[in-house]
Design a protein around this motif. Structure first.
Motif, mmCIF file in Angstrom:
data_model
loop_
_atom_site.group_PDB
_atom_site.id
_atom_site.type_symbol
_atom_site.label_atom_id
_atom_site.label_comp_id
_atom_site.label_asym_id
_atom_site.label_seq_id
_atom_site.Cartn_x
_atom_site.Cartn_y
_atom_site.Cartn_z
ATOM 1 N N GLN A 122 8.600 -1.152 5.791
ATOM 2 C CA GLN A 122 8.384 -0.236 4.554
ATOM 3 C C GLN A 122 9.535 0.142 3.557
ATOM 4 O O GLN A 122 10.627 0.001 4.085
ATOM 5 C CB GLN A 122 8.071 1.049 5.247
ATOM 6 C CG GLN A 122 6.766 0.923 5.981
ATOM 7 C CD GLN A 122 6.505 2.268 6.945
ATOM 8 O OE1 GLN A 122 7.158 3.086 7.202
ATOM 9 N NE2 GLN A 122 5.061 2.437 7.088
ATOM 10 N N VAL B 216 0.875 -1.020 0.057
ATOM 11 C CA VAL B 216 0.275 -0.045 0.144
ATOM 12 C C VAL B 216 0.798 1.180 -0.028
ATOM 13 O O VAL B 216 1.736 1.256 0.951
ATOM 14 C CB VAL B 216 -0.981 0.073 1.202
ATOM 15 C CG1 VAL B 216 -1.660 1.272 1.199
ATOM 16 C CG2 VAL B 216 -1.888 -1.136 1.203
ATOM 17 N N GLU B 217 0.723 1.920 -0.967
ATOM 18 C CA GLU B 217 1.215 3.566 -1.136
ATOM 19 C C GLU B 217 0.489 4.283 -0.355
ATOM 20 O O GLU B 217 -0.427 4.368 -0.100
ATOM 21 C CB GLU B 217 1.500 3.723 -2.384
ATOM 22 C CG GLU B 217 1.883 2.914 -3.379
ATOM 23 C CD GLU B 217 0.841 1.995 -4.218
ATOM 24 O OE1 GLU B 217 1.376 1.190 -5.084
ATOM 25 O OE2 GLU B 217 -0.350 1.952 -3.586
ATOM 26 N N SER B 218 1.527 5.239 0.388
ATOM 27 C CA SER B 218 0.897 6.338 1.091
ATOM 28 C C SER B 218 1.765 7.558 0.820
ATOM 29 O O SER B 218 3.077 7.563 0.488
ATOM 30 C CB SER B 218 0.918 6.221 2.531
ATOM 31 O OG SER B 218 1.959 5.838 3.249
ATOM 32 N N THR C 40 10.772 3.484 0.849
ATOM 33 C CA THR C 40 10.205 4.698 0.672
ATOM 34 C C THR C 40 10.756 5.289 -0.634
ATOM 35 O O THR C 40 12.062 4.996 -1.286
ATOM 36 C CB THR C 40 10.580 5.677 1.628
ATOM 37 O OG1 THR C 40 9.925 5.267 2.936
ATOM 38 C CG2 THR C 40 10.249 6.996 1.275
ATOM 39 N N THR D 54 -0.935 5.771 -5.949
ATOM 40 C CA THR D 54 -1.138 7.022 -5.529
ATOM 41 C C THR D 54 -1.021 8.017 -6.262
ATOM 42 O O THR D 54 -0.172 8.067 -7.134
ATOM 43 C CB THR D 54 -0.695 7.298 -4.143
ATOM 44 O OG1 THR D 54 -1.304 8.365 -3.137
ATOM 45 C CG2 THR D 54 1.015 7.292 -4.277
ATOM 46 N N LEU E 181 7.235 9.236 -0.913
ATOM 47 C CA LEU E 181 5.980 8.436 -0.789
ATOM 48 C C LEU E 181 6.470 6.781 -0.249
ATOM 49 O O LEU E 181 7.700 6.538 -0.457
ATOM 50 C CB LEU E 181 5.510 7.687 -2.116
ATOM 51 C CG LEU E 181 4.929 8.884 -3.224
ATOM 52 C CD1 LEU E 181 4.722 8.302 -4.322
ATOM 53 C CD2 LEU E 181 3.838 9.541 -2.573
ATOM 54 N N THR E 182 5.746 6.339 0.813
ATOM 55 C CA THR E 182 6.015 5.245 1.398
ATOM 56 C C THR E 182 5.129 4.054 0.939
ATOM 57 O O THR E 182 4.128 4.060 0.780
ATOM 58 C CB THR E 182 5.906 5.087 2.871
ATOM 59 O OG1 THR E 182 6.653 6.308 3.388
ATOM 60 C CG2 THR E 182 5.968 4.156 3.831
ATOM 61 N N CYS E 183 5.726 3.016 0.975
ATOM 62 C CA CYS E 183 5.271 1.690 0.519
ATOM 63 C C CYS E 183 5.444 0.848 1.767
ATOM 64 O O CYS E 183 6.367 0.279 2.347
ATOM 65 C CB CYS E 183 5.704 0.889 -0.530
ATOM 66 S SG CYS E 183 4.968 -0.713 -1.213
ATOM 67 N N THR E 184 4.164 0.390 2.271
ATOM 68 C CA THR E 184 3.845 -0.443 3.477
ATOM 69 C C THR E 184 3.570 -2.002 3.095
ATOM 70 O O THR E 184 2.790 -1.951 2.449
ATOM 71 C CB THR E 184 2.722 0.084 4.436
ATOM 72 O OG1 THR E 184 3.357 1.199 4.768
ATOM 73 C CG2 THR E 184 2.719 -0.807 5.706
#
Length: 120
Positions: free
Chosen positions: A79, A5-7, A81, A114, A20-23
């Motif tokens: 994560q 999930v990107e945020s 990034t 995203t 951007l972070t990918c969890t």
């Protein structure tokens, strides 16, 4: 089941740094000989591989973006990034994080993506 999930911010000002972070869930970013990459898609350029980080922490970058890109990871948080400096309106795209067996290869599932817009 592996999920990504990107945020991050949907709007960034020109010349700023996009982060951007990918969890990741369902597996560890340090296990399994996987490669964790960032891809973006825009009407102007189509699908563009940006770079990534391996299970062992080595990074790889697209030559076109290498100067502006870094991809660190946070092992405790599972994560990784994307940091893209000096953004311009041309960096507007939908950004995805993916997992694959090699650089610039992706297996399903992808993250949902995203949208990022660059504007003042």
């Amino acid at each position: 089941q592996v999920q990504l999930v990107e945020s991050g911010p949907g709007l960034v000002e020109p010349s700023q740094t996009l982060s951007l972070t990918c969890t990741v869930s369902g597996t560890s970013v340090t296990d399994g000989y996987w490669y964790w990459s960032w891809i973006r898609q825009s009407p102007r350029k189509g699908l563009e591989w940006m770079g990534g980080i391996t299970y062992s922490g080595n990074t790889y970058f697209s030559p076109d973006l290498k100067r502006r890109t870094s991809i660190p990871r946070d092992r405790p948080k599972n994560q990784f990034t994307l940091q893209l400096t000096a953004v311009t309106p041309e960096d507007k795209a939908v950004y995805y994080c993916v997992r694959g067996p090699a650089p610039y290869k992706a297996y399903a599932p992808w993250g949902p993506g995203t949208q990022v817009t660059v504007s003042s």
